[in-house]
Design an enzyme around this catalytic site. Structure first.
Site, PDB file in Angstrom:
ATOM      1  N   HIS A 177      57.058  54.119  97.234  1.00 44.52           N
ATOM      2  CA  HIS A 177      56.047  55.163  97.419  1.00 44.52           C
ATOM      3  C   HIS A 177      55.226  55.179  96.033  1.00 44.52           C
ATOM      4  CE1 HIS A 177      58.841  57.341  94.924  1.00 44.52           C
ATOM      5  NE2 HIS A 177      57.819  58.424  94.587  1.00 44.52           N
ATOM      6  N   LYS A 181      50.517  55.997  96.167  1.00 43.33           N
ATOM      7  CA  LYS A 181      49.564  56.924  95.213  1.00 43.33           C
ATOM      8  C   LYS A 181      48.410  56.704  94.977  1.00 43.33           C
ATOM      9  CE  LYS A 181      53.776  58.890  92.737  1.00 43.33           C
ATOM     10  NZ  LYS A 181      53.504  60.180  93.076  1.00 43.33           N
ATOM     11  N   GLU A 215      60.758  62.783  83.965  1.00 40.34           N
ATOM     12  CA  GLU A 215      60.959  63.532  84.737  1.00 40.34           C
ATOM     13  C   GLU A 215      61.932  64.639  83.714  1.00 40.34           C
ATOM     14  OE1 GLU A 215      62.850  62.399  88.888  1.00 40.34           O
ATOM     15  OE2 GLU A 215      63.459  60.677  87.595  1.00 40.34           O
ATOM     16  N   ASP A 234      67.049  52.344  89.095  1.00 35.73           N
ATOM     17  CA  ASP A 234      66.533  52.988  89.916  1.00 35.73           C
ATOM     18  C   ASP A 234      64.916  53.188  89.826  1.00 35.73           C
ATOM     19  OD1 ASP A 234      66.752  55.519  91.608  1.00 35.73           O
ATOM     20  OD2 ASP A 234      66.148  56.726  89.922  1.00 35.73           O
ATOM     21  N   HIS A 239      59.667  50.590  90.793  1.00 31.64           N
ATOM     22  CA  HIS A 239      58.666  51.510  90.653  1.00 31.64           C
ATOM     23  C   HIS A 239      57.892  50.932  89.645  1.00 31.64           C
ATOM     24  CE1 HIS A 239      59.991  53.885  93.580  1.00 31.64           C
ATOM     25  NE2 HIS A 239      60.656  54.941  93.151  1.00 31.64           N
ATOM     26  N   LYS A 344      65.310  60.943  82.848  1.00 31.98           N
ATOM     27  CA  LYS A 344      65.628  62.197  83.222  1.00 31.98           C
ATOM     28  C   LYS A 344      65.800  63.230  82.307  1.00 31.98           C
ATOM     29  CE  LYS A 344      67.186  60.804  87.748  1.00 31.98           C
ATOM     30  NZ  LYS A 344      66.121  61.371  88.634  1.00 31.98           N
TER      31      LYS A 344
END
Length: 496
Positions: A177, A181, A215, A234, A239, A344
């Site tokens: 995804h 963007k 994040e 991940d 990405h 994270k």
């Protein structure tokens, strides 16, 4: 002024894992927004599929609850949208319900069919084989595979081989995804639509590139998956490598799908290896501990894991933070480091690409004028998508020449006066159109794993635990040392 939307054919979109977090939080809201803008043709069907024993009304009520916040002023449109939505209880590994599902899909044989696999990768092959056995892979049928595709190169190849026996490569859309963007696509426009940047887009003028995806949240409900994956699998392998490719690729001959993906593949093949011989110098991995995030006390990673786990764990070797220094061995980028970091429970939620240009070769200004700042092009992916170009100018006023480093800052939402569509809004309808430009080809997935696997192997061989970092910080201090020993520093202007 909103650009005119490209039309799409009438379609059936089936979401396997239709009650899951991705479907409820991202996919269905994206479809609703496209419906509200008049882009979903009449007669299209949206079907949620999961193991829960819901009926159509129960599923619609669940979706209504999820959409009410974003659709408070669009009650009539929400009612109309929900009429397109239905539900089928299915288990990918059991026969019950599949005959009825196949008959339901056969009612509209001329529709484009999109099967979105928002499930564990362990179910990809089972679902595809079921679809193939009922002939649902024929005609204008497409399958969307969510990341991660596999756990390493070998498992990715098994999934791609098995899915490929049912769906041809032209029918297979591997979604990332981040490629949907607005800022990522604007990178193409900035580079290849303006004479200003492309002549400077090389090792002769660019000092380094930074890519940050940070994040503030912890692992949340994804704990069991995340502890099996970790930050490299991940985020970095998919990405962040895709963002790196968009920055570094050569100009494609056109924007045709394979022209763009051919150039990205060349970048992946040109990445210098990181392995047992140099991983300790080029990578840093960390794991968050208790601290404060967004003004609240938050637990550490182990506590987060145990909050959702029936069997308690005392320690984990899974990284929740990665920083690394990558290099591309080709003529355009030789000697230019690409610094990547993701994690994270970091200090801020921000995703950005920073292209730092080399300083001027000689300053003509007196020391009293102030330092010369480094020109930087900053592309913000979130939370406020836009572009910022840092320049050195004279501070206005009499009394001598004083230099200031200031940004030309453009927010897409402010500049164009429209709400930017979510990445999934664009990508879902690109699948319906059959346009794979912003999706990963199989050889891209293989090349990315081929680069990432030796890093994972080096970490495993070292036996070292991830470095602890306090929640609400920018990760382990070793990540700062990684870039500062090269005389550079992480961009943190977004904190201002």
């Amino acid at each position: 002024m909103t650009a005119p939307a490209l039309p799409v054919d009438t379609f059936d979109l089936v979401i396997f894992g239709g009650t899951g977090d991705l479907a409820v939080r991202k996919l269905l809201p994206a479809l609703f927004h496209r419906f509200a803008d008049g882009q979903i043709p009449e007669g299209s069907r949206i079907v949620g599929v999961a193991r829960e024993g819901l009926d159509d009304d129960g599923y619609r009520a669940q979706i209504r609850g999820a959409l009410n916040g974003s659709a408070a002023s669009q009650a009539d449109q929400l009612d109309a949208f929900l009429k397109l939505v239905s539900y089928r209880p299915l288990d990918a590994r059991k026969d019950a319900g599949w005959d009825d599902f196949a008959k339901f899909m056969a009612k509209e044989p001329d529709h484009v069919r999109v099967f979105y696999l928002s499930t564990s990768p362990d179910l990809f092959v089972d679902i595809c084989e079921r679809l193939g056995s009922y002939g649902l892979n024929q005609g204008k049928s497409r399958v969307v595979l969510e990341k991660p595709i596999g756990h390493n190169l070998a498992s990715a190849n098994r999934i791609n081989d098995d899915v490929g026996r049912v769906f041809a490569e032209s029918q297979t859309f591997r979604i990332d995804h981040y490629l949907g963007k607005e800022t990522v696509q604007n990178l193409l426009a900035l580079r290849f639509g303006n004479a200003l940047f492309e002549p400077l887009w090389n090792a002769g003028h660019i000092d380094h590139v930074q890519i940050t995806v940070a994040e503030t949240l912890g692992v949340g409900r994804r704990g069991p998956y995340y502890d099996h994956a970790g930050a490299l699998r991940d985020m970095v392998q998919n990405h962040m490598l895709q963002l790196l490719c968009m920055v570094a690729m050569e100009p494609p001959s056109s924007l045709s799908p394979d022209a763009v993906r051919d150039e990205k593949l060349k970048v992946l093949h040109s990445l210098k290896p990181i392995n047992e011989g140099n991983a300790a110098q080029l990578t840093v991995r960390g794991q968050y501990r208790a601290g404060a995030a967004e003004g609240q006390s938050v637990p550490g990673y182990i506590e987060d894991l145990n909050a959702d786990s029936k069997s308690k764990v005392e320690k984990s070797g899974t990284e929740t933070f990665v920083a690394l220094k990558a290099e591309i061995a080709n003529w355009r980028w030789a000697g230019v480091p690409f610094y990547l970091r993701t994690g994270k429970r970091l200090a801020e939620r921000v995703s950005e690409i920073v292209v730092a240009f080399k300083p001027v070769p000689h300053s003509i200004f007196a020391a009293s004028a102030g330092p010369l700042g480094q020109n930087r092009l900053v592309l913000r992916l979130q939370p406020d998508e836009g572009v910022k170009l840092w320049l050195t100018i004279k501070h206005p006023g009499p009394g001598g020449l004083r230099l200031r480093h200031v940004p030309l800052d453009m927010s897409f939402a402010e500049a164009f006066g429209v709400q930017q569509p979510d990445a999934y809004e664009r990508l879902l309808l690109d699948v319906v159109r059959g346009n794979p430009t912003l999706f990963m080809r199989r050889d891209e997935v293989e090349a990315a794993w081929n680069w990432a696997d030796p890093i994972l192997a080096a970490w495993a061989a070292s036996g070292e635990a991830p470095r602890p970092y306090t929640s609400g910080t920018w990760g382990p201090s070793a990540a700062v040392a990684l870039i500062e020993r090269d005389g550079r520093t992480w961009d943190e202007d977004h904190e201002a």
